[in-house]
Design a protein around this motif. Structure first.
Motif, short mmCIF file in Angstrom:
data_model
loop_
_atom_site.label_atom_id
_atom_site.label_comp_id
_atom_site.label_asym_id
_atom_site.label_seq_id
_atom_site.Cartn_x
_atom_site.Cartn_y
_atom_site.Cartn_z
N ALA A 350 0.85 -1.19 0.00
CA ALA A 350 0.00 0.00 0.00
C ALA A 350 0.89 1.24 0.00
CB ALA A 350 -0.91 0.00 1.23
N TRP A 351 0.42 2.27 -0.64
CA TRP A 351 1.21 3.51 -0.68
C TRP A 351 0.28 4.71 -0.64
CZ3 TRP A 351 0.23 6.95 -4.56
CH2 TRP A 351 -0.41 6.46 -5.70
N THR A 352 0.82 5.81 -0.24
CA THR A 352 0.06 7.06 -0.25
C THR A 352 1.01 8.21 -0.55
OG1 THR A 352 -1.46 8.49 1.00
CG2 THR A 352 0.35 7.50 2.22
N SER A 353 0.47 9.21 -1.19
CA SER A 353 1.26 10.38 -1.59
C SER A 353 0.47 11.64 -1.27
CB SER A 353 1.58 10.33 -3.09
OG SER A 353 2.22 11.51 -3.52
N LEU A 354 1.15 12.64 -0.76
CA LEU A 354 0.52 13.92 -0.42
C LEU A 354 1.45 15.04 -0.85
CD1 LEU A 354 -1.66 15.64 1.06
CD2 LEU A 354 -0.30 15.35 3.14
N GLN A 355 0.95 15.95 -1.66
CA GLN A 355 1.73 17.11 -2.11
C GLN A 355 0.91 18.37 -1.89
OE1 GLN A 355 2.75 17.14 -6.28
NE2 GLN A 355 3.25 19.31 -6.22
N GLY A 356 1.48 19.35 -1.22
CA GLY A 356 0.78 20.60 -0.95
C GLY A 356 1.60 21.80 -1.36
N TYR A 357 0.90 22.89 -1.68
CA TYR A 357 1.56 24.11 -2.16
C TYR A 357 0.76 25.31 -1.68
CZ TYR A 357 3.00 27.63 -5.72
OH TYR A 357 3.42 28.75 -6.37
N HIS A 358 1.45 26.32 -1.14
CA HIS A 358 0.80 27.56 -0.71
C HIS A 358 1.69 28.71 -1.13
CE1 HIS A 358 -0.35 30.89 1.96
NE2 HIS A 358 -1.54 30.30 2.01
N SER A 359 1.10 29.64 -1.87
CA SER A 359 1.90 30.72 -2.44
C SER A 359 1.20 32.05 -2.26
CB SER A 359 2.12 30.47 -3.95
OG SER A 359 2.69 31.60 -4.57
N LYS A 360 1.99 33.06 -1.93
CA LYS A 360 1.52 34.44 -1.95
C LYS A 360 2.43 35.21 -2.91
CE LYS A 360 -0.70 34.86 2.59
NZ LYS A 360 -2.03 35.23 2.02
N SER A 361 1.83 35.86 -3.90
CA SER A 361 2.60 36.56 -4.92
C SER A 361 2.04 37.96 -5.09
CB SER A 361 2.53 35.82 -6.26
OG SER A 361 2.98 34.49 -6.14
N LYS A 362 2.90 38.84 -5.60
CA LYS A 362 2.46 40.20 -5.89
C LYS A 362 3.16 40.69 -7.15
CE LYS A 362 5.73 42.20 -2.53
NZ LYS A 362 5.85 43.01 -1.29
N LEU A 363 2.46 41.55 -7.87
CA LEU A 363 2.98 42.09 -9.11
C LEU A 363 2.26 43.38 -9.43
CD1 LEU A 363 0.77 41.43 -11.71
CD2 LEU A 363 1.32 39.14 -10.85
N SER A 364 2.83 44.15 -10.33
CA SER A 364 2.22 45.41 -10.73
C SER A 364 2.08 45.45 -12.24
CB SER A 364 3.06 46.60 -10.26
OG SER A 364 2.61 47.81 -10.85
N GLY A 365 0.90 45.85 -12.72
CA GLY A 365 0.69 46.05 -14.14
C GLY A 365 0.87 47.50 -14.55
N GLY A 366 1.42 48.33 -13.64
CA GLY A 366 1.60 49.74 -13.94
C GLY A 366 0.46 50.57 -13.39
N THR A 367 0.53 51.86 -13.66
CA THR A 367 -0.51 52.77 -13.17
C THR A 367 -1.67 52.81 -14.14
OG1 THR A 367 0.54 54.68 -14.23
CG2 THR A 367 1.20 54.19 -11.97
N GLU A 368 -2.81 53.29 -13.66
CA GLU A 368 -4.00 53.38 -14.50
C GLU A 368 -4.02 54.71 -15.25
OE1 GLU A 368 -7.68 51.78 -12.36
OE2 GLU A 368 -6.22 51.98 -10.73
N MET A 410 -0.26 49.60 -5.23
CA MET A 410 -0.52 49.29 -6.64
C MET A 410 -0.56 47.80 -6.93
SD MET A 410 2.09 52.08 -8.33
CE MET A 410 2.10 51.19 -9.89
N TYR A 411 -0.05 46.99 -6.02
CA TYR A 411 0.14 45.57 -6.33
C TYR A 411 -1.17 44.83 -6.55
CZ TYR A 411 5.09 45.65 -4.99
OH TYR A 411 6.43 45.88 -4.93
N GLN A 412 -1.15 43.94 -7.53
CA GLN A 412 -2.09 42.84 -7.58
C GLN A 412 -1.52 41.73 -6.70
OE1 GLN A 412 -3.31 41.62 -11.57
NE2 GLN A 412 -2.33 43.48 -12.37
N ARG A 413 -2.38 41.05 -5.99
CA ARG A 413 -1.91 40.01 -5.06
C ARG A 413 -2.64 38.70 -5.34
NH1 ARG A 413 1.05 42.70 -1.03
NH2 ARG A 413 0.71 44.96 -1.08
N PHE A 414 -1.87 37.62 -5.26
CA PHE A 414 -2.39 36.28 -5.50
C PHE A 414 -2.14 35.42 -4.27
CE2 PHE A 414 -1.92 37.90 -9.69
CZ PHE A 414 -2.79 37.20 -10.51
N THR A 415 -3.12 34.63 -3.92
CA THR A 415 -2.94 33.55 -2.95
C THR A 415 -3.36 32.26 -3.64
OG1 THR A 415 -3.40 34.99 -1.06
CG2 THR A 415 -3.59 32.63 -0.71
N GLU A 416 -2.44 31.33 -3.72
CA GLU A 416 -2.72 30.07 -4.42
C GLU A 416 -2.44 28.89 -3.50
OE1 GLU A 416 -0.72 29.82 -8.15
OE2 GLU A 416 -1.36 31.80 -8.82
N LYS A 417 -3.32 27.92 -3.56
CA LYS A 417 -3.19 26.71 -2.77
C LYS A 417 -3.51 25.51 -3.66
CE LYS A 417 -5.10 29.16 1.25
NZ LYS A 417 -6.22 29.20 2.23
#
Length: 940
Positions: A350-368, A410-417
Motif C-alpha cells: 500500500a502507498w500514499t502520496s501527499l503534495q501541498g503548495y501555498h503561495s503568496k505573490s504580488k505584481l504590478s501592471g503599472g498605473t491606471e 498598486m500591487y495585484q496580489r495572489f494567494t494560491e493553494k
C-alpha cells in the motif's frame, strides 16, 4: 548478435541511459557518497529488473524505446544552476513556442501562471502529470480563454526527475497529450536527511531571493517514508530598475519624420482629429505639481499618407510611466511532500502520496489611465462634447504611484493553494503480472485582488453628471481636478479592490495490469491494460463589475465560467518481439466523455518499432493518433471581454492608404472584444510520427537523432480582433490591408459571418464610423502542422590527473510549420519563416560538468535561434546565455556552491527597429546576471 528471450539482457546504451535516470532517482544515496565516489562515467550502472518510462505503461529493461523521452534529473536541475522546475523546463529545446510570462502579462488574465509550449502548438496541448497522474488545471484561463497547467507550482525539493515525451500520446494518456507529456516523478525511498539553503540576487538591481529545502526519508523492513519541505521567496523587479526599459526614450526607433522620442502623454486634453494645435495647453506650472513625474512637452504628429509633421501643442508628458510595471513577480511559496509505503506479508504493498503548495505573490501592471467619462454598460467614452469648451474633446490622464500611496498600494496580489492526494495498492498476480490500483484527488485554488478605479466615481470626480441622455455624450470637465494630483485617500474613495476567486479539481482513479502473456520465438509478449475514470472541473468567479455585460470598473473587463466533465477510458498496450533484434509496440485507447458538448468519445491508437541491428545501435520509429477535447473554458465561458489596440483596416483602406501608412489614433485605437463559450465545438484530432536512431558509440559516448512530425486538425482558437477587422475591411472594400484583391466576395458566407462580428457607430469629428465592438469567440481551426529534428549528444570520460567530465548537448530545429485558421483560408505553408511568427525555429542547450576529488564545476549554455526583427524586414541574430557554478565538498557532510547565472549579463539581442515597449521581444529575460551561494548538509 546474442540475445536473451526473456528481455533481461540490455545493451550498453540501455545501461547508460538507465544509469542517467538512476543517478537522479537515487539522489539521496548518490548525494551522500563522498564526492570522488559519485564521479560520473566510469562505474558500471546497476541493472534494474524493469522500469516504467513516460510513453508506455509496460515495464521494460531497455530505457530507450520507439519514442524519444528527454529526462532531466534533480541533480541536473541543480547542476545547471536552476532553482525552480519551471526555470529548467524553460530551457528545453522542444519548448520553442511563445507564451505569456511575467514580463508581458502583468496586466492580463494569468500573470502568475507559468505555462510550457512544446513545439509551438499552445500551452493547453502539453499534458502535465505528477507521478503519472493528471495535475489540476491552473484555475485562471490562459489569456482569459483556455485552460492550461501551471508548471510553476511544482516543488523542486520533491522532484526526482522529469520525463518529457514530445509528440502525440493520447493512445496512452488520453486527451491533451497532443504536443507532448511532461511527467514529474517525485522522490521515493530516500534515506537520511539533506538540508539545502540558497540565496542570491541580480547584479543589475532587485531580484533578491532565498530558497530552503529539507528532504529526508526513513525505512524499515516493510515500510518507507519520504518527505520534503521547501520555502522559496523572491522580491518583485520593476521595469524602472533596468535602464534599457525604464523610459519611453529607450525606444530605438523614433518616428523618422520626428527625429526624436516623445514622452507618454500624461495629461492631454485635445480636440480629436490630430489637427494642428489641437492640444489645449495646461496652465503654467501644472506639470510640476506631480512630484517630478511629469514634464511639459510640445507634441507633434505625422499625418498619414502625406507624412507631413503637424504641431499638436503642449501637454504634460511622462518618460517613466512605463517603468512602473513589474518584470518579475514577488513570491513567498511553501510546498511540502510526503510519500509512504507499507508492504504486507503476502507482497501486497500500500502507498500514499501527499503534495501541498501555498503561495503568496504580488505584481504590478503599472498605473491606471483615464481617457474619458464612463457610461455604465458602455464603458469608457473616448470622445465627448464638452460644454465648457463648446467642442468635442478627448483626453488622457495618467495616475502616478504617489497618487496610489506608493508601490505597495498598486500591487495585484495572489494567494494560491494546491493539494494532490493519492492512495494505491499494488502487487503481483500469479507470479506473472503486476497490478496496481490508484485513487487520487487534486485541487487548485487561487484568489486574486487588484485595485482599480470605479467608472462612475471617476466620471463624477472629473466630469460631473452627463448633460444629455441621447446622442453624443455631453459633459463639462473639471479642469481643477484634472490638473491637481489625487491624494491617496481620494484614489481609494474612487476605486475598489477587485476580488477574483477560482478553483479547479480533478478526481481520478485507475487500475493497471501488466506483464508477459506468453513466449514467442523472439521473446515474451508483454502487455498492459488500463481502465480509468476522471472527473475534471473548474469554477471562476470574477468581480461582477468587470463582466462584459456590466462594465462598471473603469477600463477593465474579465470573464466568468465553470463546469465539469466526466471521462471513462480503457486502453491496451502490447510489446511484440518479432525477431531478437526487432520489437514492435501497439497501443489503443477508447475515451468516453460526458459533458454538454458534442464530443462523445474518441478512439486513438499508436504503434512503434525498435530495431537493434547491433548491440550499440537502436533504430526506431513511431506513429500515433491524438485528440484533445475542447478546453472547458472554451465551452463553459459565460462571457469574457478584452481590450486591444488594433488597426481599423476598413477606415485605412477607405482613406486610400496601405496599412503601413495608417499611423496615429485615427486608425489605431483600443477596441473592446467579447466572446462566449461554444458548446458546439468538436474535438481536435491529430497524428504524429517520428523516426530516428540512438547510437551508443562507446561506453561513455552516445548520441541520438530523431525526426518528428505533428499534424493537428480542427484545433480550437479564438479569432483575434486583428483577424476580424482585417477581413471586415476586405469584405467591405474588396482589398487586403496591402491593397491587393481580397479573396472573398462581399455577399459570400464568409463575409456575412465576418461582418456580423463587427459593430460600428458614428464618432463625431472622425472621418468614418468607429468600431465599438468585436464579437470574437472560439472556433475550430483547420490545420496546424509542425515538423523538425531533435538531436542529443552525451559524453562522459575520466582522467586520472584532470578529473571526470560529463558533456551534454541537445538541439531542436523546426523544419516546417504550417497553419490554416479557417477552412476558407489558404494554408500558410511558410509560417515557420513568416515575419510575424515569433516562435523560435531552433534551440540548443548544453552543459559541461567537471569533478575532481572535492571540487566540481559546471558551465551551462542555452541558445535561442534567430527571430524576425520587429519591422519584419529581416531577422535578428541568435542569442546565447551562459550559467556557471563551482562547488566544494568541505566535509563529508557539507558542501558549498557558488552560482553565476547569465554570466555575461546579457538581456536581449539588438533590434534597432523594435519601437514598441518594452523595445525587445518578451521571450528574452530582462533580469540579467544573477549570483547566488548554496550550502548543503547531509544528516546520516
Amino acid at each position: 548478435m546474442s540475445s536473451n528471450h526473456h528481455g533481461l539482457r540490455r545493451s550498453r546504451l540501455s545501461r547508460a541511459v538507465a544509469s542517467a535516470m538512476l543517478f537522479g532517482a537515487a539522489g539521496a544515496a548518490f548525494a551522500q557518497e563522498p564526492a570522488a565516489a559519485s564521479a560520473g562515467g566510469s562505474d558500471k550502472p546497476t541493472d534494474v529488473a524493469g522500469v516504467v518510462v513516460t510513453g508506455s505503461r509496460i515495464k521494460r529493461t531497455q530505457i530507450e524505446g520507439p519514442s524519444p523521452v528527454t529526462v532531466i534529473s534533480s541533480a541536473q536541475i541543480q547542476r545547471e544552476g536552476f532553482v525552480t522546475v519551471f526555470d529548467a523546463l524553460s530551457t528545453l529545446t522542444q519548448n520553442g513556442g511563445t507564451v505569456q510570462n511575467e514580463l508581458n502579462s502583468a496586466g492580463g488574465f494569468t500573470p502568475n501562471g507559468s505555462p510550457v509550449n512544446l513545439r509551438g502548438l499552445g500551452p493547453g496541448r502539453t499534458l502535465l502529470l505528477i507521478n503519472g497522474r493528471r495535475a489540476a488545471d491552473y484555475p485562471f484561463p490562459y489569456n482569459g480563454q483556455s485552460n492550461f497547467q501551471n508548471f510553476g507550482n511544482i516543488p523542486s525539493a520533491a522532484v526526482d526527475r522529469i520525463e518529457i515525451l514530445s509528440g502525440g500520446a493520447s493512445a496512452i494518456y488520453g486527451s491533451d497529450a497532443v504536443a507532448g507529456v511532461v511527467n514529474v516523478v517525485l522522490k521515493t525511498n530516500f534515506d537520511g536527511d539533506k538540508l539545502t539553503v540558497r540565496g542570491g540576487t541580480s547584479t543589475t538591481g532587485g531580484g533578491d531571493f532565498g530558497n530552503v529545502q529539507w528532504v529526508g526519508g526513513r525505512s524499515g523492513d516493510n515500510w518507507s517514508v519520504t518527505y520534503a519541505l521547501e520555502y522559496f521567496a523572491d522580491e518583485p523587479v520593476f521595469a524602472f530598475q533596468r535602464d534599457f526599459m525604464d523610459s519611453t526614450d529607450d525606444n530605438p526607433r523614433p518616428t523618422p519624420e520626428l527625429g526624436n522620442n516623445q514622452p507618454t502623454a500624461a495629461i492631454r486634453l485635445n480636440r480629436p482629429g490630430n489637427a494642428a494645435n489641437s492640444y489645449i495647453a495646461p496652465p503654467a506650472g501644472v506639470c510640476d505639481r506631480f512630484d517630478g513625474e511629469f514634464v511639459r512637452f510640445n507634441y507633434r504628429t505625422v499625418v498619414a499618407g502625406t507624412r507631413a509633421v503637424t504641431n499638436l501643442g503642449p501637454a504634460c508628458g511622462s518618460w517613466g510611466d512605463v517603468g512602473y510595471q513589474t518584470i518579475a513577480n514577488g513570491n513567498s511559496d511553501w510546498s511540502g511532500y510526503l510519500y509512504g509505503t507499507y508492504t504486507f506479508g503476502n507482497g501486497l504493498q500500500a502507498w500514499t502520496s501527499l503534495q501541498g503548495y501555498h503561495s503568496k505573490s504580488k505584481l504590478s501592471g503599472g498605473t491606471e489611465a483615464i481617457s474619458g467619462p464612463h457610461i455604465d454598460r458602455t464603458g469608457r467614452v473616448t470622445t465627448w462634447f464638452d460644454t465648457g469648451f463648446n467642442t468635442n474633446l478627448n483626453m488622457q490622464r495618467l495616475l502616478t504611484p504617489q497618487e496610489y500611496g506608493g508601490f505597495d498600494a498598486m500591487y495585484q496580489r495572489f494567494t494560491e493553494k494546491s493539494l494532490d492526494v493519492a492512495v494505491g495498492l499494488r502487487g503481483t498476480l500469479a507470479d506473472r503480472f503486476d497490478w496496481d490500483v490508484t485513487l487520487g484527488r487534486a485541487e487548485y485554488r487561487a484568489d486574486r485582488t487588484r485595485p482599480r478605479l470605479d467608472g462612475s466615481a471617476v466620471t463624477d470626480w472629473f466630469f460631473g453628471p452627463r448633460l444629455n441622455t441621447t446622442g453624443t455624450p455631453r459633459y463639462r470637465i473639471n479642469l481643477d481636478r484634472l490638473y491637481t494630483p489625487l491624494t491617496p485617500a481620494q484614489y481609494r474613495a474612487m476605486s475598489t479592490t477587485l476580488k477574483y476567486e477560482a478553483e479547479s479539481w480533478v478526481t481520478q482513479g485507475s487500475a493497471t495490469l501488466s506483464g508477459d502473456l506468453f513466449e514467442l520465438p523472439a521473446g515474451p509478449l508483454g502487455f498492459a491494460a488500463v481502465v480509468d475514470f476522471t472527473q475534471q472541473g473548474y469554477e471562476l468567479n470574477s468581480p461582477r463589475s468587470i463582466l462584459p455585460t456590466v462594465v462598471e470598473t473603469y477600463g477593465l473587463t474579465g470573464t466568468n465560467g465553470g463546469g465539469d466533465r466526466d471521462r471513462y477510458a480503457a486502453g491496451l498496450e502490447f510489446s511484440i518481439p518479432i525477431l531478437p533484434s526487432l520489437k514492435a509496440s501497439l497501443a489503443g485507447r477508447f475515451d468516453k466523455y460526458d459533458d454538454i458538448t458534442a464530443v462523445d468519445d474518441a478512439k486513438t491508437w499508436g504503434y512503434g518499432l525498435e530495431w537493434r541491428p547491433i548491440e550499440s545501435l537502436l533504430v526506431r520509429g513511431n506513429y500515433s493518433t491524438s485528440f484533445k477535447a475542447p478546453d472547458m473554458h472554451f465551452v463553459f465561458n459565460e462571457g469574457s471581454g478584452s481590450f486591444s489596440t488594433v488597426l481599423d483596416t476598413y477606415r485605412c483602406l477607405n482613406a486610400n492608404l496601405a496599412a503601413s501608412s495608417c499611423t496615429g489614433t485615427v486608425y489605431n485605437y483600443s477596441v473592446f472584444a467579447t466572446s462566449k463559450g461554444e458548446p458546439t465545438l468538436t474535438e481536435e484530432t491529430g497524428e504524429s510520427w517520428g523516426a530516428g536512431l540512438v547510437w551508443d558509440i562507446t561506453d561513455g559516448l552516445s548520441m541520438s537523432v530523431d525526426y518528428y512530425d505533428i499534424k493537428l486538425d480542427d484545433a480550437v482558437t479564438t479569432l483575434s480582433s486583428t483577424y476580424i477587422l482585417d477581413n471586415e475591411g476586405g469584405c467591405r472594400t474588396g482589398l487586403t490591408r496591402t491593397r491587393q484583391p481580397f479573396q472573398f466576395a462581399a455577399d459570400s458566407a464568409f463575409c456575412q459571418e465576418i461582418l456580423s462580428r463587427v459593430t460600428r457607430s458614428g464618432a463625431p469629428g472622425e472621418p468614418t464610423d468607429r468600431v465599438t465592438g468585436v464579437r470574437s469567440g472560439p472556433v475550430n481551426q483547420s490545420l496546424r502542422h509542425v515538423a523538425g529534428l531533435d538531436a542529443a549528444l552525451n559524453w562522459r570520460f575520466s582522467t586520472q590527473r584532470w578529473g571526470d567530465y560529463r558533456w551534454e548537448l541537445g538541439w531542436t530545429h523546426t523544419l516546417k510549420h504550417e497553419r490554416q485558421l479557417l477552412a476558407t483560408d489558404p494554408v500558410e505553408r511558410d509560417w515557420r519563416d513568416d515575419p510575424g511568427n515569433f516562435d523560435f525555429r531552433s534551440r540548443v542547450r548544453g552543459s559541461v560538468n567537471w569533478q575532481k576529488n572535492d571540487w566540481n564545476a559546471t558551465v551551462f549554455m542555452t541558445r535561442y535561434g534567430s527571430l524576425p526583427n520587429w519591422q519584419e524586414t529581416g531577422r535578428i541574430a541568435p542569442y546565447f546565455l551562459w550559467n556557471a557554478n563551482l562547488g566544494k565538498q568541505i566535509t563529508d557532510k557539507a558542501k558549498v556552491t557558488v552560482f553565476v547565472n547569465n554570466v555575461f549579463n546579457k538581456f536581449h539581442p539588438s533590434d534597432d527597429g523594435y519601437d514598441s515597449y518594452p523595445y525587445f521581444y518578451s521571450a528574452y529575460s530582462p533580469i540579467g546576471r544573477e549570483i547566488s551561494a548554496q550550502f548543503e548538509y547531509q544528516f546520516h
